[in-house]
Design a protein around this motif. Structure first.
Motif, PDB file in Angstrom:
ATOM      1  N   VAL A  56       0.832  -1.205   0.000  1.00  0.00           N
ATOM      2  CA  VAL A  56       0.000   0.000   0.000  1.00  0.00           C
ATOM      3  C   VAL A  56       0.866   1.255   0.000  1.00  0.00           C
ATOM      4  O   VAL A  56       0.597   2.213  -0.731  1.00  0.00           O
ATOM      5  CB  VAL A  56      -0.953  -0.013   1.216  1.00  0.00           C
ATOM      6  CG1 VAL A  56      -1.668   1.322   1.352  1.00  0.00           C
ATOM      7  CG2 VAL A  56      -1.972  -1.142   1.075  1.00  0.00           C
ATOM      8  N   THR A  77       3.816   1.568  -1.231  1.00  0.00           N
ATOM      9  CA  THR A  77       4.405   1.729  -2.565  1.00  0.00           C
ATOM     10  C   THR A  77       3.396   2.371  -3.524  1.00  0.00           C
ATOM     11  O   THR A  77       3.745   3.281  -4.284  1.00  0.00           O
ATOM     12  CB  THR A  77       4.849   0.359  -3.125  1.00  0.00           C
ATOM     13  OG1 THR A  77       5.661  -0.283  -2.149  1.00  0.00           O
ATOM     14  CG2 THR A  77       5.632   0.518  -4.412  1.00  0.00           C
ATOM     15  N   ILE A  78       2.159   1.893  -3.463  1.00  0.00           N
ATOM     16  CA  ILE A  78       1.130   2.469  -4.332  1.00  0.00           C
ATOM     17  C   ILE A  78       0.942   3.955  -4.024  1.00  0.00           C
ATOM     18  O   ILE A  78       0.889   4.792  -4.930  1.00  0.00           O
ATOM     19  CB  ILE A  78      -0.208   1.702  -4.166  1.00  0.00           C
ATOM     20  CG1 ILE A  78      -0.054   0.267  -4.701  1.00  0.00           C
ATOM     21  CG2 ILE A  78      -1.342   2.428  -4.894  1.00  0.00           C
ATOM     22  CD1 ILE A  78      -1.224  -0.645  -4.381  1.00  0.00           C
ATOM     23  N   CYS A  91      -5.358   8.430  -2.196  1.00  0.00           N
ATOM     24  CA  CYS A  91      -4.011   8.288  -1.645  1.00  0.00           C
ATOM     25  C   CYS A  91      -3.637   9.497  -0.770  1.00  0.00           C
ATOM     26  O   CYS A  91      -3.088   9.342   0.315  1.00  0.00           O
ATOM     27  CB  CYS A  91      -2.988   8.094  -2.755  1.00  0.00           C
ATOM     28  SG  CYS A  91      -3.070   6.438  -3.454  1.00  0.00           S
ATOM     29  N   GLN A 142      -1.257  10.445 -14.826  1.00  0.00           N
ATOM     30  CA  GLN A 142      -2.115   9.336 -14.381  1.00  0.00           C
ATOM     31  C   GLN A 142      -3.417   9.295 -15.186  1.00  0.00           C
ATOM     32  O   GLN A 142      -3.909   8.226 -15.546  1.00  0.00           O
ATOM     33  CB  GLN A 142      -2.420   9.453 -12.882  1.00  0.00           C
ATOM     34  CG  GLN A 142      -1.186   9.207 -12.016  1.00  0.00           C
ATOM     35  CD  GLN A 142      -1.369   9.683 -10.583  1.00  0.00           C
ATOM     36  OE1 GLN A 142      -2.495   9.887 -10.128  1.00  0.00           O
ATOM     37  NE2 GLN A 142      -0.268   9.869  -9.884  1.00  0.00           N
ATOM     38  N   VAL A 169       1.455   7.026  -6.654  1.00  0.00           N
ATOM     39  CA  VAL A 169       0.345   7.915  -6.995  1.00  0.00           C
ATOM     40  C   VAL A 169       0.631   9.358  -6.572  1.00  0.00           C
ATOM     41  O   VAL A 169       0.339  10.301  -7.294  1.00  0.00           O
ATOM     42  CB  VAL A 169      -0.968   7.406  -6.361  1.00  0.00           C
ATOM     43  CG1 VAL A 169      -2.070   8.430  -6.511  1.00  0.00           C
ATOM     44  CG2 VAL A 169      -1.381   6.078  -6.993  1.00  0.00           C
TER      45      VAL A 169
END
Lengths: 260, 230
Positions: B56, B58-59, B109, B71, B63
Protein backbone atom coordinates in the motif's frame (compact mmCIF):
# COMPACT_ATOMS: atom_id res chain seq x y z
CA UNK A 1 -11.47 -18.50 47.27
CA UNK A 2 -9.68 -15.25 46.65
CA UNK A 3 -11.25 -12.81 44.24
CA UNK A 4 -7.91 -12.14 42.56
CA UNK A 5 -5.11 -14.63 42.19
CA UNK A 6 -1.96 -13.69 40.36
CA UNK A 7 0.48 -16.53 40.00
CA UNK A 8 4.13 -16.25 38.95
CA UNK A 9 3.42 -13.56 36.37
CA UNK A 10 6.33 -12.68 34.09
CA UNK A 11 6.68 -10.03 31.42
CA UNK A 12 9.57 -8.78 29.34
CA UNK A 13 9.75 -5.76 27.07
CA UNK A 14 12.31 -6.70 24.43
CA UNK A 15 15.15 -8.10 26.44
CA UNK A 16 14.30 -6.32 29.67
CA UNK A 17 12.38 -8.29 32.29
CA UNK A 18 9.81 -5.98 33.87
CA UNK A 19 7.88 -8.52 35.94
CA UNK A 20 10.02 -11.36 37.26
CA UNK A 21 7.43 -13.66 38.75
CA UNK A 22 4.69 -11.83 40.63
CA UNK A 23 2.36 -13.81 42.88
CA UNK A 24 -0.26 -12.47 45.26
CA UNK A 25 -3.90 -12.87 46.19
CA UNK A 26 -6.61 -10.45 47.16
CA UNK A 27 -9.81 -11.16 49.08
CA UNK A 28 -13.23 -9.73 48.29
CA UNK A 29 -13.79 -6.32 49.84
CA UNK A 30 -10.11 -5.69 50.44
CA UNK A 31 -8.14 -2.69 49.30
CA UNK A 32 -4.62 -3.34 48.09
CA UNK A 33 -2.07 -0.60 47.54
CA UNK A 34 0.95 -1.21 45.37
CA UNK A 35 3.85 1.09 46.05
CA UNK A 36 7.38 1.30 44.72
CA UNK A 37 9.59 3.57 42.69
CA UNK A 38 9.05 4.33 39.02
CA UNK A 39 10.11 1.47 36.79
CA UNK A 40 9.49 -1.18 39.42
CA UNK A 41 6.75 -2.75 37.30
CA UNK A 42 3.63 -1.56 39.17
CA UNK A 43 1.89 -0.11 36.13
CA UNK A 44 2.88 -3.06 33.93
CA UNK A 45 1.34 -5.41 36.48
CA UNK A 46 -1.94 -3.49 36.35
CA UNK A 47 -1.89 -3.36 32.57
CA UNK A 48 -1.33 -7.12 32.39
CA UNK A 49 -4.31 -7.80 34.66
CA UNK A 50 -6.44 -5.45 32.54
CA UNK A 51 -5.34 -7.07 29.27
CA UNK A 52 -3.67 -3.92 27.98
CA UNK A 53 -0.46 -5.94 27.93
CA UNK A 54 -0.10 -9.68 27.52
CA UNK A 55 2.15 -11.30 30.09
CA UNK A 56 4.68 -13.88 28.92
CA UNK A 57 3.88 -16.54 31.50
CA UNK A 58 2.01 -17.12 34.73
CA UNK A 59 -1.71 -16.91 35.33
CA UNK A 60 -4.39 -14.50 36.49
CA UNK A 61 -7.71 -15.61 37.97
CA UNK A 62 -10.56 -13.26 38.81
CA UNK A 63 -13.39 -14.62 40.93
CA UNK A 64 -12.65 -18.17 39.87
CA UNK A 65 -12.43 -17.61 36.14
CA UNK A 66 -9.07 -17.64 34.44
CA UNK A 67 -8.52 -14.40 32.56
CA UNK A 68 -4.94 -15.14 31.59
CA UNK A 69 -3.08 -18.40 31.36
CA UNK A 70 0.46 -18.13 30.04
CA UNK A 71 0.89 -21.91 30.16
CA UNK A 72 -1.67 -22.33 27.44
CA UNK A 73 -4.04 -24.65 29.29
CA UNK A 74 -6.92 -22.22 29.00
CA UNK A 75 -7.20 -20.65 25.58
CA UNK A 76 -9.59 -17.72 25.43
CA UNK A 77 -11.40 -16.40 22.39
CA UNK A 78 -11.43 -12.68 21.68
CA UNK A 79 -15.02 -12.44 22.86
CA UNK A 80 -14.26 -14.30 26.11
CA UNK A 81 -11.36 -11.95 26.73
CA UNK A 82 -13.63 -8.99 26.20
CA UNK A 83 -16.22 -10.42 28.57
CA UNK A 84 -13.54 -11.13 31.18
CA UNK A 85 -12.41 -7.57 30.83
CA UNK A 86 -15.74 -6.50 32.27
CA UNK A 87 -14.88 -8.24 35.53
CA UNK A 88 -12.15 -5.71 36.11
CA UNK A 89 -12.18 -1.94 35.74
CA UNK A 90 -9.27 0.44 35.33
CA UNK A 91 -8.91 4.12 36.15
CA UNK A 92 -5.99 5.70 34.29
CA UNK A 93 -3.44 8.22 35.44
CA UNK A 94 -4.41 10.47 32.52
CA UNK A 95 -8.19 9.92 32.98
CA UNK A 96 -8.70 9.16 29.27
CA UNK A 97 -12.24 10.50 29.19
CA UNK A 98 -13.85 10.67 25.76
CA UNK A 99 -13.54 14.39 24.95
CA UNK A 100 -16.46 14.57 22.53
CA UNK A 101 -18.99 13.28 25.04
CA UNK A 102 -20.66 14.88 28.02
CA UNK A 103 -20.08 13.54 31.52
CA UNK A 104 -23.29 11.53 31.31
CA UNK A 105 -22.49 10.10 27.89
CA UNK A 106 -18.99 9.13 29.01
CA UNK A 107 -20.60 6.99 31.69
CA UNK A 108 -23.48 5.55 29.63
CA UNK A 109 -21.57 4.70 26.44
CA UNK A 110 -20.08 1.36 27.47
CA UNK A 111 -23.26 0.25 29.23
CA UNK A 112 -25.25 1.03 26.11
CA UNK A 113 -22.86 -0.93 23.91
CA UNK A 114 -23.26 -3.91 26.23
CA UNK A 115 -27.03 -3.62 26.24
CA UNK A 116 -27.20 -3.42 22.46
CA UNK A 117 -25.71 -6.88 22.18
CA UNK A 118 -28.53 -8.42 24.18
CA UNK A 119 -31.40 -10.06 22.35
CA UNK A 120 -34.18 -8.09 24.06
CA UNK A 121 -32.66 -4.67 23.37
CA UNK A 122 -34.90 -3.80 20.42
CA UNK A 123 -38.18 -4.57 22.19
CA UNK A 124 -37.33 -2.82 25.45
CA UNK A 125 -35.07 -0.13 24.04
CA UNK A 126 -36.71 2.78 25.83
CA UNK A 127 -36.74 1.18 29.22
CA UNK A 128 -33.22 -0.21 28.94
CA UNK A 129 -31.82 3.17 27.93
CA UNK A 130 -33.73 4.88 30.74
CA UNK A 131 -32.33 2.38 33.23
CA UNK A 132 -28.82 2.99 31.95
CA UNK A 133 -29.30 6.73 32.33
CA UNK A 134 -30.59 6.25 35.84
CA UNK A 135 -27.67 4.06 36.78
CA UNK A 136 -25.14 6.45 35.27
CA UNK A 137 -26.65 9.34 37.21
CA UNK A 138 -26.40 7.35 40.41
CA UNK A 139 -22.70 6.73 39.90
CA UNK A 140 -22.08 10.33 38.87
CA UNK A 141 -23.79 11.34 42.09
CA UNK A 142 -21.55 8.99 44.01
CA UNK A 143 -18.51 10.96 42.80
CA UNK A 144 -20.34 14.21 43.64
CA UNK A 145 -20.68 15.55 40.13
CA UNK A 146 -24.45 15.62 39.70
CA UNK A 147 -24.30 19.33 38.88
CA UNK A 148 -21.87 18.77 35.98
CA UNK A 149 -23.74 16.01 34.23
CA UNK A 150 -23.92 17.84 30.86
CA UNK A 151 -20.45 19.34 30.97
CA UNK A 152 -17.74 18.24 28.56
CA UNK A 153 -14.37 16.98 29.81
CA UNK A 154 -12.56 20.13 28.63
CA UNK A 155 -14.78 22.15 30.95
CA UNK A 156 -13.80 20.17 34.03
CA UNK A 157 -10.81 20.35 36.36
CA UNK A 158 -8.42 17.41 36.47
CA UNK A 159 -9.91 16.22 39.72
CA UNK A 160 -13.42 16.35 38.31
CA UNK A 161 -12.30 14.50 35.19
CA UNK A 162 -10.77 11.77 37.29
CA UNK A 163 -13.98 11.46 39.30
CA UNK A 164 -15.94 11.05 36.05
CA UNK A 165 -13.45 8.38 35.03
CA UNK A 166 -14.11 6.61 38.34
CA UNK A 167 -17.89 6.81 37.80
CA UNK A 168 -17.42 5.48 34.26
CA UNK A 169 -15.48 2.48 35.52
CA UNK A 170 -17.88 1.88 38.44
CA UNK A 171 -20.93 1.90 36.21
CA UNK A 172 -19.89 -1.37 34.62
CA UNK A 173 -19.85 -2.86 38.13
CA UNK A 174 -16.50 -4.59 37.91
CA UNK A 175 -15.61 -7.11 40.60
CA UNK A 176 -12.30 -5.37 41.14
CA UNK A 177 -11.50 -1.75 40.37
CA UNK A 178 -7.89 -0.89 39.56
CA UNK A 179 -6.37 2.58 39.83
CA UNK A 180 -3.13 3.41 38.04
CA UNK A 181 -1.62 6.33 39.93
CA UNK A 182 -5.00 8.10 39.91
CA UNK A 183 -3.70 11.33 41.40
CA UNK A 184 -0.26 11.61 39.84
CA UNK A 185 -1.48 14.06 37.19
CA UNK A 186 -3.25 16.25 39.76
CA UNK A 187 -2.42 19.23 41.98
CA UNK A 188 -2.37 18.53 45.71
CA UNK A 189 -5.76 20.15 46.30
CA UNK A 190 -7.39 18.18 43.47
CA UNK A 191 -5.71 15.02 44.75
CA UNK A 192 -7.69 15.32 47.97
CA UNK A 193 -11.10 15.23 46.27
CA UNK A 194 -10.19 12.12 44.29
CA UNK A 195 -8.78 10.33 47.32
CA UNK A 196 -11.96 11.20 49.21
CA UNK A 197 -14.00 9.45 46.54
CA UNK A 198 -11.77 6.37 46.64
CA UNK A 199 -12.05 6.26 50.42
CA UNK A 200 -15.83 6.45 50.22
CA UNK A 201 -15.76 3.49 47.83
CA UNK A 202 -13.84 1.50 50.39
CA UNK A 203 -16.58 2.21 52.87
CA UNK A 204 -19.08 0.57 50.53
CA UNK A 205 -16.97 -2.58 50.52
CA UNK A 206 -15.55 -2.33 47.03
CA UNK A 207 -12.52 -4.44 46.13
CA UNK A 208 -9.80 -2.16 44.83
CA UNK A 209 -6.16 -2.23 43.79
CA UNK A 210 -4.42 1.13 43.83
CA UNK A 211 -1.00 1.89 42.42
CA UNK A 212 -0.03 5.06 44.18
CA UNK A 213 2.72 7.37 45.34
CA UNK A 214 0.49 8.77 48.10
CA UNK A 215 2.08 6.95 51.01
CA UNK A 216 -0.14 8.45 53.67
CA UNK A 217 -3.22 7.46 51.75
CA UNK A 218 -1.91 3.94 51.09
CA UNK A 219 -1.17 3.49 54.76
CA UNK A 220 -4.58 4.76 55.70
CA UNK A 221 -6.97 3.18 53.28
CA UNK A 222 -5.39 -0.21 52.52
CA UNK A 223 -5.95 -3.61 54.04
CA UNK A 224 -2.86 -4.84 52.32
CA UNK A 225 0.25 -3.23 50.86
CA UNK A 226 2.65 -4.57 48.27
CA UNK A 227 6.03 -2.94 47.78
CA UNK A 228 7.53 -3.67 44.39
CA UNK A 229 11.15 -3.20 43.36
CA UNK A 230 12.85 -4.27 40.13
CA UNK A 231 9.99 -6.44 38.95
CA UNK A 232 9.52 -8.48 42.13
CA UNK A 233 7.36 -8.14 45.22
CA UNK A 234 9.95 -7.10 47.73
CA UNK A 235 7.58 -7.01 50.65
CA UNK A 236 3.88 -7.45 51.33
CA UNK A 237 1.63 -7.35 54.33
CA UNK A 238 -0.68 -5.10 56.29
CA UNK A 239 0.10 -1.36 56.21
CA UNK A 240 1.45 -1.73 59.73
CA UNK A 241 3.84 -4.47 58.58
CA UNK A 242 5.12 -2.67 55.54
CA UNK A 243 5.19 0.92 56.75
CA UNK A 244 6.06 0.58 60.43
CA UNK A 245 8.03 -2.60 60.48
CA UNK A 246 9.61 -3.25 57.06
CA UNK A 247 11.87 -6.27 56.80
CA UNK A 248 13.51 -5.53 53.51
CA UNK A 249 16.38 -3.09 53.21
CA UNK A 250 14.95 -1.81 49.91
CA UNK A 251 11.57 -1.07 51.49
CA UNK A 252 13.21 0.86 54.26
CA UNK A 253 15.29 2.88 51.81
CA UNK A 254 12.22 3.62 49.68
CA UNK A 255 10.10 4.73 52.63
CA UNK A 256 12.91 6.90 53.97
CA UNK A 257 13.25 8.61 50.61
CA UNK A 258 9.55 9.35 50.67
CA UNK A 259 9.73 11.01 54.06
CA UNK A 260 12.94 12.53 52.83
CA UNK B 1 -14.62 45.71 -26.75
CA UNK B 2 -17.10 46.28 -23.92
CA UNK B 3 -20.00 46.15 -26.36
CA UNK B 4 -18.69 42.80 -27.52
CA UNK B 5 -18.60 41.55 -23.96
CA UNK B 6 -22.20 42.52 -23.24
CA UNK B 7 -23.38 40.98 -26.45
CA UNK B 8 -21.42 37.74 -26.01
CA UNK B 9 -22.04 37.29 -22.32
CA UNK B 10 -25.31 35.31 -22.40
CA UNK B 11 -23.92 32.79 -24.89
CA UNK B 12 -20.64 32.38 -23.03
CA UNK B 13 -22.41 32.20 -19.68
CA UNK B 14 -24.56 29.29 -20.87
CA UNK B 15 -21.60 27.40 -22.29
CA UNK B 16 -19.49 27.94 -19.17
CA UNK B 17 -22.36 26.80 -16.95
CA UNK B 18 -22.56 23.56 -18.89
CA UNK B 19 -18.81 23.08 -18.51
CA UNK B 20 -19.03 23.88 -14.82
CA UNK B 21 -21.68 21.20 -14.33
CA UNK B 22 -19.18 18.68 -15.67
CA UNK B 23 -16.54 20.14 -13.32
CA UNK B 24 -18.90 19.76 -10.36
CA UNK B 25 -19.83 16.23 -11.37
CA UNK B 26 -16.19 15.21 -11.42
CA UNK B 27 -15.62 16.99 -8.11
CA UNK B 28 -18.44 15.24 -6.27
CA UNK B 29 -17.84 11.81 -7.81
CA UNK B 30 -14.19 12.08 -6.73
CA UNK B 31 -15.19 12.99 -3.17
CA UNK B 32 -17.77 10.23 -2.89
CA UNK B 33 -15.23 7.68 -4.12
CA UNK B 34 -12.04 8.95 -2.53
CA UNK B 35 -13.30 9.68 0.99
CA UNK B 36 -14.13 6.03 1.81
CA UNK B 37 -11.39 4.55 -0.39
CA UNK B 38 -8.85 6.71 1.42
CA UNK B 39 -9.93 5.15 4.71
CA UNK B 40 -9.39 1.65 3.32
CA UNK B 41 -5.95 2.68 2.02
CA UNK B 42 -5.00 4.25 5.35
CA UNK B 43 -5.93 1.05 7.19
CA UNK B 44 -3.84 -0.85 4.64
CA UNK B 45 -0.81 1.33 5.20
CA UNK B 46 -1.17 0.95 8.98
CA UNK B 47 -1.62 -2.82 8.77
CA UNK B 48 0.60 -4.91 11.00
CA UNK B 49 0.83 -7.41 8.13
CA UNK B 50 4.07 -6.09 6.63
CA UNK B 51 3.64 -7.20 2.99
CA UNK B 52 0.27 -5.42 2.83
CA UNK B 53 1.48 -2.20 4.37
CA UNK B 54 4.58 -2.23 2.12
CA UNK B 55 2.42 -2.76 -0.97
CA UNK B 56 0.00 0.00 0.00
CA UNK B 57 2.82 2.40 0.83
CA UNK B 58 4.40 1.73 -2.56
CA UNK B 59 1.13 2.47 -4.33
CA UNK B 60 0.71 5.68 -2.34
CA UNK B 61 4.28 6.67 -3.24
CA UNK B 62 3.66 6.09 -6.96
CA UNK B 63 0.34 7.92 -7.00
CA UNK B 64 1.52 10.87 -4.94
CA UNK B 65 4.90 10.96 -6.62
CA UNK B 66 3.77 11.29 -10.22
CA UNK B 67 1.68 14.01 -11.86
CA UNK B 68 -2.07 13.52 -11.84
CA UNK B 69 -2.09 14.61 -15.48
CA UNK B 70 0.09 11.63 -16.46
CA UNK B 71 -2.12 9.34 -14.38
CA UNK B 72 -5.19 10.52 -16.26
CA UNK B 73 -3.45 9.86 -19.57
CA UNK B 74 -2.26 6.41 -18.52
CA UNK B 75 -5.62 5.36 -17.13
CA UNK B 76 -7.43 6.57 -20.24
CA UNK B 77 -5.09 5.29 -22.95
CA UNK B 78 -3.15 2.40 -21.43
CA UNK B 79 -5.95 -0.21 -21.38
CA UNK B 80 -6.74 0.58 -24.99
CA UNK B 81 -3.10 0.22 -26.05
CA UNK B 82 -2.69 -3.05 -24.20
CA UNK B 83 -6.02 -4.74 -24.83
CA UNK B 84 -6.71 -2.99 -28.10
CA UNK B 85 -10.15 -2.14 -26.94
CA UNK B 86 -11.59 0.87 -25.16
CA UNK B 87 -12.72 -0.28 -21.73
CA UNK B 88 -14.00 3.15 -20.72
CA UNK B 89 -16.68 3.50 -23.36
CA UNK B 90 -16.77 6.10 -26.09
CA UNK B 91 -17.22 9.82 -26.12
CA UNK B 92 -17.71 12.20 -23.20
CA UNK B 93 -19.17 9.42 -20.99
CA UNK B 94 -16.08 7.24 -21.38
CA UNK B 95 -13.75 10.16 -20.74
CA UNK B 96 -15.69 11.02 -17.60
CA UNK B 97 -15.44 7.49 -16.21
CA UNK B 98 -11.70 7.30 -16.90
CA UNK B 99 -11.15 10.72 -15.33
CA UNK B 100 -13.21 9.77 -12.28
CA UNK B 101 -11.14 6.62 -11.80
CA UNK B 102 -7.89 8.58 -11.98
CA UNK B 103 -9.11 11.29 -9.63
CA UNK B 104 -10.57 8.87 -7.09
CA UNK B 105 -7.37 6.82 -6.84
CA UNK B 106 -5.18 9.91 -6.74
CA UNK B 107 -7.18 11.75 -4.09
CA UNK B 108 -7.78 8.59 -2.03
CA UNK B 109 -4.01 8.29 -1.64
CA UNK B 110 -3.69 11.87 -0.42
CA UNK B 111 -6.69 11.46 1.89
CA UNK B 112 -5.27 8.20 3.27
CA UNK B 113 -2.20 10.01 4.54
CA UNK B 114 -4.32 12.69 6.15
CA UNK B 115 -6.48 10.02 7.79
CA UNK B 116 -3.41 8.18 9.02
CA UNK B 117 -2.15 11.33 10.67
CA UNK B 118 -5.60 11.87 12.18
CA UNK B 119 -5.93 8.34 13.51
CA UNK B 120 -2.40 8.16 14.86
CA UNK B 121 -2.85 11.57 16.43
CA UNK B 122 -5.62 10.32 18.71
CA UNK B 123 -3.92 9.45 22.01
CA UNK B 124 -3.44 5.73 22.64
CA UNK B 125 -5.23 6.17 25.95
CA UNK B 126 -8.53 6.63 24.12
CA UNK B 127 -8.29 3.20 22.58
CA UNK B 128 -7.18 1.72 25.88
CA UNK B 129 -10.09 3.33 27.67
CA UNK B 130 -12.43 1.78 25.10
CA UNK B 131 -10.80 -1.59 25.59
CA UNK B 132 -10.99 -1.64 29.38
CA UNK B 133 -14.64 -0.57 29.15
CA UNK B 134 -15.29 -3.70 27.11
CA UNK B 135 -15.91 -2.01 23.77
CA UNK B 136 -15.03 -4.00 20.67
CA UNK B 137 -12.39 -2.66 18.29
CA UNK B 138 -14.98 -1.39 15.83
CA UNK B 139 -17.10 0.18 18.58
CA UNK B 140 -14.00 1.96 19.82
CA UNK B 141 -13.24 3.19 16.32
CA UNK B 142 -16.73 4.41 15.45
CA UNK B 143 -17.82 5.68 18.87
CA UNK B 144 -14.56 7.00 20.27
CA UNK B 145 -11.78 7.55 17.74
CA UNK B 146 -13.64 8.60 14.60
CA UNK B 147 -15.02 11.98 15.67
CA UNK B 148 -11.71 12.96 17.27
CA UNK B 149 -10.01 12.01 14.04
CA UNK B 150 -12.51 14.02 11.99
CA UNK B 151 -11.88 17.07 14.13
CA UNK B 152 -8.15 16.72 13.53
CA UNK B 153 -8.43 16.27 9.78
CA UNK B 154 -10.89 19.03 8.89
CA UNK B 155 -8.22 21.70 8.22
CA UNK B 156 -5.94 19.53 6.04
CA UNK B 157 -8.93 17.98 4.28
CA UNK B 158 -10.38 21.38 3.43
CA UNK B 159 -7.03 22.23 1.89
CA UNK B 160 -7.04 19.10 -0.29
CA UNK B 161 -10.66 19.53 -1.29
CA UNK B 162 -10.10 23.11 -2.40
CA UNK B 163 -7.16 21.88 -4.45
CA UNK B 164 -9.42 19.23 -5.95
CA UNK B 165 -11.80 21.88 -7.27
CA UNK B 166 -8.98 23.37 -9.30
CA UNK B 167 -7.37 20.03 -10.20
CA UNK B 168 -10.51 18.97 -12.05
CA UNK B 169 -9.25 21.24 -14.84
CA UNK B 170 -6.49 18.68 -15.52
CA UNK B 171 -9.14 16.43 -17.07
CA UNK B 172 -8.95 18.72 -20.07
CA UNK B 173 -5.87 16.72 -21.11
CA UNK B 174 -8.20 14.02 -22.44
CA UNK B 175 -10.69 16.64 -23.62
CA UNK B 176 -13.28 16.19 -20.90
CA UNK B 177 -15.62 19.08 -21.48
CA UNK B 178 -15.30 20.80 -18.13
CA UNK B 179 -15.29 24.56 -17.63
CA UNK B 180 -11.73 25.33 -18.78
CA UNK B 181 -12.34 23.35 -21.92
CA UNK B 182 -15.57 25.29 -22.48
CA UNK B 183 -13.82 28.61 -21.87
CA UNK B 184 -10.86 27.85 -24.11
CA UNK B 185 -13.16 26.79 -26.92
CA UNK B 186 -14.07 30.46 -27.54
CA UNK B 187 -10.48 31.18 -28.53
CA UNK B 188 -10.95 29.05 -31.58
CA UNK B 189 -14.63 28.97 -32.24
CA UNK B 190 -17.65 28.01 -30.18
CA UNK B 191 -21.33 28.91 -30.38
CA UNK B 192 -20.55 31.33 -33.18
CA UNK B 193 -17.95 33.26 -31.20
CA UNK B 194 -14.28 33.02 -32.13
CA UNK B 195 -10.99 34.59 -31.17
CA UNK B 196 -12.17 35.62 -27.69
CA UNK B 197 -9.94 35.06 -24.68
CA UNK B 198 -12.05 36.62 -21.95
CA UNK B 199 -14.29 33.55 -21.47
CA UNK B 200 -11.22 31.54 -20.44
CA UNK B 201 -10.22 34.22 -17.93
CA UNK B 202 -13.78 34.38 -16.71
CA UNK B 203 -13.75 30.70 -15.68
CA UNK B 204 -11.59 31.71 -12.70
CA UNK B 205 -14.64 33.46 -11.24
CA UNK B 206 -16.45 30.14 -11.05
CA UNK B 207 -13.58 28.52 -9.15
CA UNK B 208 -13.31 31.51 -6.82
CA UNK B 209 -17.00 31.55 -5.98
CA UNK B 210 -17.22 27.80 -5.48
CA UNK B 211 -14.10 27.70 -3.30
CA UNK B 212 -15.48 30.64 -1.36
CA UNK B 213 -18.59 28.60 -0.58
CA UNK B 214 -16.45 25.60 0.44
CA UNK B 215 -14.29 27.77 2.69
CA UNK B 216 -17.38 29.02 4.50
CA UNK B 217 -18.74 25.48 4.88
CA UNK B 218 -15.47 24.12 6.26
CA UNK B 219 -15.26 27.06 8.63
CA UNK B 220 -18.71 26.18 9.94
CA UNK B 221 -17.78 22.52 10.34
CA UNK B 222 -14.69 23.48 12.30
CA UNK B 223 -16.77 25.71 14.52
CA UNK B 224 -19.29 22.94 15.05
CA UNK B 225 -16.55 20.66 16.34
CA UNK B 226 -15.22 23.39 18.59
CA UNK B 227 -17.22 22.21 21.59
CA UNK B 228 -14.58 19.69 22.55
CA UNK B 229 -10.81 19.69 22.66
CA UNK B 230 -8.56 16.90 21.49
Amino acid sequence: MSILEVNNLKKRFGGTPVLKGISFTLEKGEVLSIIGSSGSGKTTLLRCINSLETADSGSITVDGSVIFDGNGKTVLTKEQKRQNQLNVGLVFQQFNLFPQYSVLRNVTLAMEMQAKKKADFKQNKKKILADIDEKAKMYIDRVNLSDRINAFPCELSGGQQQRVAIARALALEPKILFFDEPTSALDPELTAEVLKVIRSLKDTGRTMVIVTHEMGFAQNVSDKVIFMADGVIEEQGTPADVFDNPHSEKTRAFLLKDIG
Amino acid sequence: MFANFVEQFPTVFNALNLGFIQTLKLFFVTLVGAIPLGLVISFGSMSRFKPLSALVKTIVWIVRGSPLMIQILIIYYFPGLMLEKNIWGTGEGGRFIACSAAFIVNYACYFSEIYRGGIQGVPKGQQEAGQVLGLTKSETFFKVTLLQMIKRIVPPMSNEIITLVKDTSLSRIIALQEIIWAGAAFMKSSHGISGEMWPLFFTAVYYLVFNGVLTVLFGRLEKKLDYFKV
